[in-house]
Design a protein around this motif. Structure first.
Motif, PDB file in Angstrom:
ATOM      1  N   GLU A 209      38.520  43.414  66.651  1.00 53.19           N
ATOM      2  CA  GLU A 209      38.442  44.757  66.531  1.00 53.19           C
ATOM      3  C   GLU A 209      38.270  44.251  64.911  1.00 53.19           C
ATOM      4  OE1 GLU A 209      37.200  47.221  67.154  1.00 53.19           O
ATOM      5  OE2 GLU A 209      37.260  46.130  69.154  1.00 53.19           O
ATOM      6  N   LYS A 210      39.915  43.186  64.315  1.00 48.11           N
ATOM      7  CA  LYS A 210      40.725  43.245  63.040  1.00 48.11           C
ATOM      8  C   LYS A 210      39.254  42.361  62.247  1.00 48.11           C
ATOM      9  CE  LYS A 210      44.633  44.333  63.312  1.00 48.11           C
ATOM     10  NZ  LYS A 210      45.650  44.270  62.701  1.00 48.11           N
ATOM     11  N   THR A 211      39.119  42.686  61.251  1.00 53.83           N
ATOM     12  CA  THR A 211      38.452  41.914  60.132  1.00 53.83           C
ATOM     13  C   THR A 211      39.356  41.688  58.246  1.00 53.83           C
ATOM     14  OG1 THR A 211      36.960  43.356  58.754  1.00 53.83           O
ATOM     15  CG2 THR A 211      35.779  42.344  60.465  1.00 53.83           C
ATOM     16  N   MET A 212      39.224  40.375  58.052  1.00 54.49           N
ATOM     17  CA  MET A 212      39.886  40.098  56.993  1.00 54.49           C
ATOM     18  C   MET A 212      38.740  39.709  55.541  1.00 54.49           C
ATOM     19  SD  MET A 212      42.332  36.925  58.356  1.00 54.49           S
ATOM     20  CE  MET A 212      43.463  37.267  59.525  1.00 54.49           C
ATOM     21  N   GLY A 213      38.989  40.918  54.655  1.00 57.10           N
ATOM     22  CA  GLY A 213      38.419  41.002  54.056  1.00 57.10           C
ATOM     23  C   GLY A 213      38.849  40.374  52.173  1.00 57.10           C
ATOM     24  N   ASN A 214      38.328  41.347  50.904  1.00 59.84           N
ATOM     25  CA  ASN A 214      38.878  40.854  49.965  1.00 59.84           C
ATOM     26  C   ASN A 214      40.833  40.905  49.425  1.00 59.84           C
ATOM     27  OD1 ASN A 214      37.954  39.613  47.252  1.00 59.84           O
ATOM     28  ND2 ASN A 214      38.919  41.815  46.582  1.00 59.84           N
ATOM     29  N   LEU A 215      41.142  42.560  50.412  1.00 61.06           N
ATOM     30  CA  LEU A 215      42.579  42.516  50.304  1.00 61.06           C
ATOM     31  C   LEU A 215      43.115  41.093  50.991  1.00 61.06           C
ATOM     32  CD1 LEU A 215      44.665  44.357  49.760  1.00 61.06           C
ATOM     33  CD2 LEU A 215      45.353  45.136  51.755  1.00 61.06           C
ATOM     34  N   GLU A 216      43.051  40.279  52.075  1.00 64.82           N
ATOM     35  CA  GLU A 216      44.216  39.506  52.064  1.00 64.82           C
ATOM     36  C   GLU A 216      43.602  38.192  51.275  1.00 64.82           C
ATOM     37  OE1 GLU A 216      43.294  42.471  55.413  1.00 64.82           O
ATOM     38  OE2 GLU A 216      42.095  41.628  54.310  1.00 64.82           O
ATOM     39  N   LYS A 217      42.234  38.013  50.619  1.00 61.57           N
ATOM     40  CA  LYS A 217      41.613  36.984  50.033  1.00 61.57           C
ATOM     41  C   LYS A 217      43.130  36.730  48.841  1.00 61.57           C
ATOM     42  CE  LYS A 217      38.525  35.148  47.055  1.00 61.57           C
ATOM     43  NZ  LYS A 217      37.580  34.757  46.438  1.00 61.57           N
ATOM     44  N   VAL A 218      43.307  37.860  48.460  1.00 62.59           N
ATOM     45  CA  VAL A 218      43.919  38.021  47.382  1.00 62.59           C
ATOM     46  C   VAL A 218      45.118  38.020  47.209  1.00 62.59           C
ATOM     47  CG1 VAL A 218      44.671  39.699  45.273  1.00 62.59           C
ATOM     48  CG2 VAL A 218      41.944  39.643  46.028  1.00 62.59           C
ATOM     49  N   LEU A 219      45.721  38.583  48.709  1.00 62.29           N
ATOM     50  CA  LEU A 219      47.143  38.091  48.983  1.00 62.29           C
ATOM     51  C   LEU A 219      47.483  36.684  49.189  1.00 62.29           C
ATOM     52  CD1 LEU A 219      49.426  39.447  50.436  1.00 62.29           C
ATOM     53  CD2 LEU A 219      49.267  39.368  52.218  1.00 62.29           C
ATOM     54  N   LEU A 220      46.831  35.613  49.568  1.00 56.36           N
ATOM     55  CA  LEU A 220      47.427  34.680  49.621  1.00 56.36           C
ATOM     56  C   LEU A 220      45.881  33.602  48.636  1.00 56.36           C
ATOM     57  CD1 LEU A 220      45.855  33.138  52.992  1.00 56.36           C
ATOM     58  CD2 LEU A 220      48.108  33.937  53.042  1.00 56.36           C
ATOM     59  N   GLU A 221      45.743  34.070  48.044  1.00 59.46           N
ATOM     60  CA  GLU A 221      46.166  33.440  46.341  1.00 59.46           C
ATOM     61  C   GLU A 221      46.911  32.973  45.541  1.00 59.46           C
ATOM     62  OE1 GLU A 221      41.530  34.673  45.153  1.00 59.46           O
ATOM     63  OE2 GLU A 221      40.896  33.200  46.758  1.00 59.46           O
ATOM     64  N   THR A 222      47.259  34.630  45.762  1.00 54.69           N
ATOM     65  CA  THR A 222      48.709  35.199  44.918  1.00 54.69           C
ATOM     66  C   THR A 222      49.859  34.415  45.428  1.00 54.69           C
ATOM     67  OG1 THR A 222      48.207  37.313  44.213  1.00 54.69           O
ATOM     68  CG2 THR A 222      50.532  37.083  44.475  1.00 54.69           C
ATOM     69  N   ALA A 223      50.250  34.578  46.970  1.00 55.55           N
ATOM     70  CA  ALA A 223      51.244  33.667  47.629  1.00 55.55           C
ATOM     71  C   ALA A 223      50.944  32.172  46.981  1.00 55.55           C
ATOM     72  CB  ALA A 223      50.635  33.770  49.138  1.00 55.55           C
ATOM     73  N   SER A 224      50.063  31.807  47.235  1.00 56.17           N
ATOM     74  CA  SER A 224      49.810  30.299  46.739  1.00 56.17           C
ATOM     75  C   SER A 224      49.797  30.111  45.415  1.00 56.17           C
ATOM     76  CB  SER A 224      47.518  30.330  47.168  1.00 56.17           C
ATOM     77  OG  SER A 224      47.921  28.406  46.990  1.00 56.17           O
ATOM     78  N   LYS A 225      49.609  30.660  44.767  1.00 58.21           N
ATOM     79  CA  LYS A 225      50.032  30.692  43.520  1.00 58.21           C
ATOM     80  C   LYS A 225      51.687  30.613  43.019  1.00 58.21           C
ATOM     81  CE  LYS A 225      45.465  31.884  41.441  1.00 58.21           C
ATOM     82  NZ  LYS A 225      44.961  33.096  40.698  1.00 58.21           N
ATOM     83  N   PHE A 226      52.127  31.614  43.919  1.00 57.52           N
ATOM     84  CA  PHE A 226      53.324  31.707  43.590  1.00 57.52           C
ATOM     85  C   PHE A 226      54.572  30.117  44.364  1.00 57.52           C
ATOM     86  CE2 PHE A 226      57.350  32.607  46.474  1.00 57.52           C
ATOM     87  CZ  PHE A 226      58.061  33.616  44.744  1.00 57.52           C
ATOM     88  N   LEU A 227      54.212  30.376  45.584  1.00 54.82           N
ATOM     89  CA  LEU A 227      54.334  28.471  45.980  1.00 54.82           C
ATOM     90  C   LEU A 227      54.371  27.704  45.362  1.00 54.82           C
ATOM     91  CD1 LEU A 227      53.272  28.833  50.249  1.00 54.82           C
ATOM     92  CD2 LEU A 227      55.983  29.030  48.794  1.00 54.82           C
ATOM     93  N   ALA A 228      53.122  27.753  44.317  1.00 58.35           N
ATOM     94  CA  ALA A 228      53.336  26.422  43.547  1.00 58.35           C
ATOM     95  C   ALA A 228      53.831  26.517  42.666  1.00 58.35           C
ATOM     96  CB  ALA A 228      51.673  26.093  43.448  1.00 58.35           C
ATOM     97  N   LYS A 229      54.271  27.481  42.026  1.00 59.69           N
ATOM     98  CA  LYS A 229      54.908  27.416  40.715  1.00 59.69           C
ATOM     99  C   LYS A 229      56.269  27.235  41.781  1.00 59.69           C
ATOM    100  CE  LYS A 229      52.941  30.471  37.638  1.00 59.69           C
ATOM    101  NZ  LYS A 229      52.271  28.913  36.651  1.00 59.69           N
ATOM    102  N   GLN A 230      56.919  27.931  42.639  1.00 57.48           N
ATOM    103  CA  GLN A 230      58.227  27.388  43.263  1.00 57.48           C
ATOM    104  C   GLN A 230      58.327  25.865  43.196  1.00 57.48           C
ATOM    105  OE1 GLN A 230      60.773  29.955  43.869  1.00 57.48           O
ATOM    106  NE2 GLN A 230      59.631  30.850  43.361  1.00 57.48           N
TER     107      GLN A 230
END
Length: 183
Positions: free
Chosen positions: A159-180
């Motif tokens: 029943e679950k789908t992933m869309g732009n919200l999950e994409k933006v969440l992970l892209e933000t998290a990815s950039k945060f981890l890279a900065k760390q």
């Protein structure tokens, strides 16, 4: 330690060539960083360096936070293995080798999301049935232009789908981890 029977000479600049067969077996690519160790017996040990591996405890906490706030299985990988997971089976994923499909996404530096055109990919080298996950978002972690791993959200719920919200969440998290990792 396993003997290979291969002998190499050090050149006048102090370099030594790691044979192609060993590089292929250990998945060492051109430009990969290697750590150099010595032991008490005078042996030199080369180990593939994983910047994300330096943050294992932080990566575990980060996965837990993503899982708690999204209710999706969350995973962090380096370029070779799963290093953190929350919401799924640690035994099934942790320290397992990533699949060639996932390697390609990491190398592409582009976020992958399942939709009508993109079916779920195999995440692990030994994975037999990627279709058990009905929704996936995979976002490469890129530090100083180099792909060093990935962040993944998974769902088994049809029943679950992933869309732009999950994409933006992970892209933000990815950039945060890279900065760390840059600090």
């Amino acid at each position: 330690m396993k003997a290979t029977g291969i002998v190499r000479r050090i050149d006048d600049l102090g370099r030594v060539v790691v044979p192609k067969e060993i590089r292929r077996t250990l998945r060492i690519r051109e430009g990969d960083p290697l750590e150099i160790f010595t032991d008490r017996e005078g042996q030199v040990i080369l180990k593939k360096y994983s910047p994300i591996g330096e943050l294992t405890e932080f990566a575990n906490e980060y996965c837990e936070s993503l899982n708690e706030n999204t209710s999706y299985i969350s995973i962090i990988t380096d370029r070779d293995n799963v290093i953190a997971i929350s919401g799924g089976s640690k035994k099934e994923f942790l320290e397992k080798r990533i699949s060639p499909d996932l390697e390609k996404i990491v190398e592409s530096r582009d976020t992958f999301i399942t939709d009508e055109k993109n079916l779920p990919i195999k995440l692990l080298y030994e994975d037999e049935s990627p279709e058990v996950y009905t929704a996936q978002v995979v976002c490469p972690i890129v530090m100083q232009g180099d792909p060093i791993g990935s962040l993944i959200l998974l769902s088994k719920d049809k029943e679950k789908t992933m869309g732009n919200l999950e994409k933006v969440l992970l892209e933000t998290a990815s950039k945060f981890l890279a900065k760390q990792l840059e600090h």
